[in-house]
Scaffold this active site. Structure first.
Site, PDB file in Angstrom:
ATOM      1  N   GLU A 170      87.748  55.439  -1.230  1.00 25.06           N
ATOM      2  CA  GLU A 170      86.398  55.833  -1.614  1.00 25.06           C
ATOM      3  C   GLU A 170      85.544  54.629  -2.023  1.00 25.06           C
ATOM      4  OE1 GLU A 170      85.281  58.688  -1.252  1.00 25.06           O
ATOM      5  OE2 GLU A 170      83.896  59.333  -2.826  1.00 25.06           O
ATOM      6  N   ASP A 171      86.119  53.739  -2.809  1.00 27.06           N
ATOM      7  CA  ASP A 171      85.311  52.709  -3.468  1.00 27.06           C
ATOM      8  C   ASP A 171      85.441  51.296  -2.895  1.00 27.06           C
ATOM      9  OD1 ASP A 171      84.789  54.792  -5.121  1.00 27.06           O
ATOM     10  OD2 ASP A 171      86.024  54.087  -6.783  1.00 27.06           O
TER      11      ASP A 171
END
Ligand code: MN
Length: 726
Positions: free
Chosen positions: A105-106
């Protein structure tokens, strides 16, 4: 467990398999990881830990540029999440996925890289958690229902995804303080409405409780502080009473020679708060209850200790729940009993085994690690186990039926567990077990109930009277001209549906009731026409039922005031489909024998119409009958078919008071054997210093046979009394 000296320090001689590889010390964040690693060394293999090390290194590098809202290095978060996972003793893949749960996600790390380096399973887990991150928030209620649905779907695929997500949320809640107020409140609310209930469904009380406490503190900070202060004061005031009761319980168990762990339980702030809101109770009323838990070695001892406690304090009628025989849907098992303590103080005691206690705290996670605590290596086999367990959670209510008779035994009003079903839009509803599509329709809206003509469950047509199961999606079919059917009264379980149907039926004109009643009665009479039954016969029945005329009887049938089968049987005796059954007059309705009085042929019997579980046959002089619902139509006259019973055996309960001495129990069993009977179950209780109470269930043909057994037993020296269980 292997000695793991080199767990967090470099190997001194190069032979320690648990020693971390040198590159890991290069990380400035190793100090955050060291404690987790130590925990892993307590239950994972050295190979496993090496893989986890690699996952840590990747996560550490990937998140290097990120900071948390608090300003700390980001890696602290995945490490904390992995620590919660490790505290549950989950497998290496789960710990790795927890460390990596935010990288896709990051950061720039992709799915393929995860799979290449850590395998397909870890990739799947990380993907599963990532998917749960991406939830839309257009409409809050909608999003919440959707979240719950997604969670349950993910859960049935791989339970570990949810466990990681719960761990993630737990750490986020612990560190909420750094966030903006509005964001904090939104997360707290979602935690209370979605995550805590899921932890509860999975039986992970540890996480559920923490999420609830943190959630309430964030959402209602004022209320939380005030309640907490009040609880602290109340606790110190109660201390002496708690200790006194604790000592009394311990003494009792000690004198009975039972090894037990006894603890006083303190209620959590959130559960006190919820009780106050839901039941409109005063704080004092809730705090007035003194709660204890007794943890024992095995199930038999649990029931024995239950007897001891009922002997020590007066049990509150209807205050006993047997979640051992009938576990809660989340797998929770325990005996609960409410008692009246010294000076009338209310006492609640939970009695359970060590394993049940672990299960209660850690739920599905305990099951997981329990399965793996043996020699079995961590593998996908254990994952299958957990999935089966999830499935069994969902099947649980349906199978619980067989144990229901046991409940009768200890005269309970056990609250049925809930099921959860979905609307076609994915909105979730809680209903009591046994709820039918009609219950569901009324739960949605009374109009839906009043006009419902059918139901589609998981896209297939489904009978309106059949109980729903958890996880089903239910669509109610309606027709504007349809009206409630009196026959629904025999299958609905919610009071809402029942009262709505009754309300409607009461509003009907007499003539309509007569029509409905006639139709119901005619259905039950099967082949015989109501018109063909002689007037004398009808009059006799009306007289017996205390009715002026046939119409008023038909109205009572329509309104559900009297059982149709009872009337049908009186009108046309012999016209019942019950051949081959020992009990006659049941009209083919399934029945069980009440465990409290265990009637046998020769006893005068009566059938009690137990809500949602058919007929329960009691001995007419059973003490419990007095406490049962006396409403008209709740009882049915029944008898024995001696032609059938003569070939069968029946269980009967006997209580023997005897002076304890060497060998007396084996003489007892010998005597029963000689009388041609068989012991089905036996347990004992101490009455006083010299007297032992033996509780027996024996198999006999009828009363005469039982009398022979009693005579034989009485002839055993030192037997003082023998009598039937009532
Ligand atoms: Mn996270």
């Amino acid at each position: 467990m292997t000695e793991a000296a080199g767990c967090t320090t470099p190997a001194s001689d190069g032979n320690d398999p648990y020693a971390p590889a040198a590159d890991i010390f290069a990380s400035a964040n190793f100090r955050y990881y060291a404690r987790l690693r130590e925990l892993l060394c307590s239950y994972l293999t050295a190979d496993n830990i090496n893989s986890v090390d690699q996952a840590f290194l990747l996560a550490d590098t990937a998140h290097a540029a990120q900071k948390r809202a608090s300003g700390e290095p980001y890696i602290i978060h995945p490490i904390a999440v992995a620590t919660i996972i490790a505290q549950m003793h989950l497998d290496a893949e789960s710990v790795m996925a927890a460390l990596l749960h935010d990288v896709v996600e990051d950061t720039a790390v992709g799915d393929e890289e995860l799979e290449r380096r850590f395998g397909y399973q870890v990739r799947e887990l990380v993907e599963g958690v990532t998917k749960l991150e991406k939830l839309a928030y257009h409409d809050y209620r909608e999003a919440q229902a959707e979240n719950l649905r997604k969670m349950i779907l993910a859960m049935t695929k791989d339970i570990r995804v949810i466990l990681i997500k719960l761990a993630d949320r737990t750490h986020n809640m612990r560190t909420l303080g750094a966030l903006r107020t509005d964001k904090r409140k939104r997360i707290a609310q979602e935690t209370l409405e979605v995550f805590a209930p899921i932890a509860n469904r999975l039986g992970i009380a540890d996480i559920k409780t923490e999420l609830e406490e943190l959630g309430m503190a964030a959402l209602y900070p004022m209320r939380y502080r005030v309640l907490k202060a009040a609880v602290t004061t109340a606790r110190s005031n109660r201390k002496e009473v708690v200790n006194n009761i604790l000592e009394t319980i311990k003494e009792k168990l000690k004198s009975a020679g039972i090894a037990a762990k006894v603890i006083g339980r303190e209620k959590r702030i959130y559960s006190i708060y919820r009780k106050m809101v839901r039941n409109e109770l005063q704080f004092r009323e809730i705090m007035d209850v003194y709660a204890f838990r007794i943890i024992l070695a095995d199930v038999d001892t649990c029931y024995r200790v239950l007897g001891q406690m009922h002997n020590l304090f007066k049990p509150r009628p209807g205050g006993f729940k047997d979640y051992i025989a009938i576990p809660k849907i989340n797998g929770y098992q325990s005996l609960h009993t409410s008692l009246i303590g010294p000076h009338g103080v209310p006492i609640e005691i939970q009695i359970r085994t060590q394993l049940m206690d672990q299960m209660a705290a850690r739920g599905i996670a305990a099951h997981w690690s329990y399965k793996e605590s043996g020699s079995e290596p961590v593998s996908s086999a254990s994952q299958k186990n957990a999935q089966q367990w999830i499935k069994s959670l969902i099947d649980l209510q349906s199978s619980a039926g067989s144990s229901l008779e046991f409940v009768e035994d200890v005269k309970t009003d056990l609250f049925p567990d809930n099921i959860f079903v979905f609307t076609p839009e994915g909105k979730i509803y809680d209903l009591p077990a046994g709820a039918t599509p009609v219950d569901f329709a009324y739960a949605l809206h009374s109009d839906l109930g009043h006009h419902c003509i059918g139901a589609r469950v998981d896209h297939h047509m489904f009978p309106l009277s059949r109980p729903l199961e958890s996880g089903q999606s239910v669509e109610i079919l309606t027709s504007p001209s349809a009206v409630p059917n009196a026959i629904w009264l025999s299958s609905v379980v919610t009071s809402r549906a029942r009262s709505k149907i009754r309300q409607y039926l009461k509003g009907l004109r007499i003539q309509e009731c007569v029509m409905i009643g006639r139709r119901l009665l005619q259905n039950t009479l099967r082949g015989i026409h109501l018109e063909d039954i002689s007037a004398e016969q009808v009059d006799r029945v009306l007289h017996e039922l205390n009715k002026e005329d046939l119409n008023s009887l038909l109205v009572d049938i329509a309104l559900g005031n009297i059982l149709t089968v009872q009337v049908a049987r009186l009108l046309a005796p012999g016209n019942t489909q019950e051949t081959g059954q020992p009990v006659t007059g049941t009209g083919g309705v399934p029945y069980t024998f009440a465990m409290c009085c265990l009637p046998i042929p020769g006893d005068e019997i009566i059938a009690h119409v137990a809500q949602g579980r058919g007929l329960v046959i009691h001995n007419k002089n059973c003490r419990n009958l007095k406490e049962l619902d006396k409403t008209a139509g709740r009882f049915l006259e029944v008898g024995w078919d001696l032609a059938v019973t003569s070939t069968q055996e029946f269980k009967s309960g006997l209580i023997v008071e005897l002076e304890n001495r060497q060998g007396i129990v084996s003489e007892l069993s010998n005597a029963i054997d000689i009388a041609g009977s068989r012991i089905e179950s036996i347990n004992s209780d101490v009455k006083d210093d010299t007297t032992l109470l033996i509780n027996l269930v024996v198999s006999v043909h009828d009363r005469q046979h039982l009398a022979r057994v009693e005579r034989r037993v009485k002839s055993v020296p030192n037997v003082r009394r023998i009598y039937r269980r009532r």
